[in-house]
Design a protein around this motif. Structure first.
Motif, mmCIF file in Angstrom:
data_model
loop_
_atom_site.group_PDB
_atom_site.id
_atom_site.type_symbol
_atom_site.label_atom_id
_atom_site.label_comp_id
_atom_site.label_asym_id
_atom_site.label_seq_id
_atom_site.Cartn_x
_atom_site.Cartn_y
_atom_site.Cartn_z
ATOM 1 N N PRO A 149 -14.886 -18.518 41.959
ATOM 2 C CA PRO A 149 -13.468 -18.446 41.585
ATOM 3 C C PRO A 149 -12.956 -17.008 41.588
ATOM 4 N N TYR A 150 -11.681 -16.852 41.926
ATOM 5 C CA TYR A 150 -11.112 -15.513 42.039
ATOM 6 C C TYR A 150 -11.183 -14.745 40.733
ATOM 7 N N TRP A 151 -11.088 -15.456 39.587
ATOM 8 C CA TRP A 151 -10.986 -14.773 38.299
ATOM 9 C C TRP A 151 -12.294 -14.116 37.859
ATOM 10 N N ILE A 152 -13.404 -14.424 38.519
ATOM 11 C CA ILE A 152 -14.678 -13.774 38.177
ATOM 12 C C ILE A 152 -15.061 -12.719 39.211
ATOM 13 N N ALA A 153 -14.222 -12.541 40.238
ATOM 14 C CA ALA A 153 -14.550 -11.577 41.291
ATOM 15 C C ALA A 153 -14.670 -10.155 40.753
#
Length: 485
Positions: free
Chosen positions: A360-364
């Motif tokens: 997911p983008y939010w953990i990148a």
């Protein structure tokens, strides 16, 4: 007279969310104001019921005086017929004499939702609507009161969060095509992503009300009947926006409000069947506990997150959770446990491939730079008690974070420079500490984060003293000037 008068607060008034919050925080000015507005009690009647003078009631309502006397709190509870459990007191004597009806939602859902909001998607929408509306209408005086709000923890919080581990219940509404299509939902997802990126870069609450407005709009869409796919995606957007609102509130010093949004984010992720983001929300709650020196509560939250996301979490999420676990151990002075958890985080991060789109983008954001910064910060915590053993290692890790991530993540960049300056002061390198303190001030000036300013305030004492190098004295003046703004 106060014990027998029928002119007291009804169960319906006591069941209001704003009243319950005011009672929890012992904000009796708000309690009295709500009693006047919704309970039909005049200022004089409140005074009579509570054994106070009308003037005293007036000063409490206008915020000139806070109620701190235990005797006065008891008189208010008895006079307005406020059950002891709602105000942090033992059951009052009159509660045994008459059965005071609980608010309906509390009676039905008390076992599964101690805060009075059941873990059903529709109830989560109601919680979002109430939170955002009350926040958007908050005036300066209410915002000042909210700064004094304290978070809840321990068994009360964990019991409330327990339903996260269970499958989400459905509301039983027939699915039909709503106003929103896939394109509109994609635009909302993009907006949530943009707000999250902005917060990660700048910090602070400058755009918090914009996030709340978007969150309120999502709640409005979810009050309508949508297809199953659209509904699930909307709940996931709600979770991400609520998580961003929580971080912004926390960064602005609104601790209790931040916890409210974290709880909403967890419920929304649950309704959207997104266990990974739910684990991320719990990690945010744990971080808030750690900043509040409640390491035991933080570790309980992290273990809860690890248990619930074991089958769903990717390597970056697992690594992030292990670093929060390590943080808790460092706060408790458990060096071996800290090193073990940090090693597990490094192993999990090594499993992540170079393609960040796989997760997911939010953990990148959680990459080698973030890992170095977080690990360095925890080593710095340990170095305050044992600088010879940990200060140099902390400086190496934080230096690596600065080199890898650069100034684009402004809040983290500022925190890194503050940490590196403190490391050098702990190592006895006052000149190096002064140089890094100047860099810290430069970085802090580009963020509105209260957390950055708080950390800068903790660095300030290292710059005070006679005979310090000139560079340290100059850094002291710059820190003082920035904090005074």
């Amino acid at each position: 007279m106060a014990a027998i008068t029928p002119n007291s607060l009804s169960p319906e008034i006591l069941g209001r969310e704003d009243m319950r919050r005011a009672l929890e925080e012992h904000d009796f000015g708000a309690v009295f104001a709500l009693a006047k507005k919704y309970g039909g009690l005049s200022q004089n009647r409140i005074a009579v019921l509570c054994g106070l003078t009308p003037g005293k009631v007036s000063t409490i309502i206008n915020g000139s005086q806070r109620v701190t006397s235990f005797d006065v709190i008891c008189r208010i509870a008895d006079g307005l017929r406020i059950p002891g459990r709602l105000i942090g007191l033992a059951a009052r004597s009159w509660e045994h004499e008459e059965q005071v009806a609980l608010p309906r939602v509390e009676r039905q859902e008390e076992r599964t939702a101690p805060d009075g909001v059941p873990w059903r998607p529709g109830a989560t929408v109601g919680m979002a609507t109430h939170l955002t509306r009350s926040d958007l209408l908050m005036d300066r005086r209410a915002a000042t009161r909210a700064l004094a709000g304290v978070t809840i923890g321990g068994a009360a919080l964990l019991d409330e969060l327990e339903p996260w581990l269970q499958a989400a219940a459905r509301d039983g509404r027939p699915a039909r095509r709503g106003r929103l299509g896939r394109l509109e939902v994609a635009e909302l997802e993009s907006t949530a992503r943009a707000f999250r990126a902005w917060d990660h870069k700048f910090g602070g609450g400058l755009r918090r009300k914009a996030v709340l407005g978007q969150l309120n709009e999502i709640a409005g869409h979810l009050e309508e009947q949508q297809t199953d796919e659209i509904e699930q995606r909307l709940y996931r957007v709600m979770a991400q926006l609520a998580g961003t609102a929580a971080t912004m509130a926390w960064d602005s010093g609104l601790q209790r409000r931040a916890q409210d949004y974290y709880r909403l984010a967890l419920r929304a992720s649950h309704a959207g069947d997104d266990m990974q983001f739910g684990a991320n929300v719990l990690a945010g709650m744990a971080r808030q506990m750690l900043y509040g020196n409640r390491a035991h509560d933080a570790l309980e939250l992290i273990r809860f997150a690890q248990d619930g996301s074991r089958k769903a979490a990717g390597p970056r999420v697992r690594a992030m959770l292990h670093t929060r676990e390590a943080w808790g151990y460092a706060a408790m002075g458990r060096v071996s446990a800290f090193e073990r958890a940090s090693g597990q985080a490094a192993e999990a991060l090594a499993e992540a491939d170079g393609d960040r789109d796989a997760e997911p983008y939010w953990i990148a954001y959680f990459d080698e730079a973030e890992f170095a910064g977080v690990t360095g910060g925890r080593l710095l915590d340990l170095a305050r008690d044992d600088p010879r053993r940990h200060a140099e290692k902390a400086a190496q890790q934080i230096g690596e974070a600065i080199e890898r991530r650069g100034p684009e993540a402004r809040r983290s960049h500022a925190l890194d420079w503050i940490g590196l300056a403190e490391c050098h002061f702990l190592m006895g390198d006052a000149r190096g500490g002064g140089d890094h303190a100047h860099r810290a001030v430069d970085a802090a000036a580009h963020t509105r984060s209260n957390r950055v300013r708080a950390q800068l305030g903790e660095l300030y004492p290292y710059t005070v003293g006679h005979g310090v190098p000139r560079v340290v004295g100059e850094a002291r003046s710059r820190i003082r000037d920035l904090l005074a703004k």
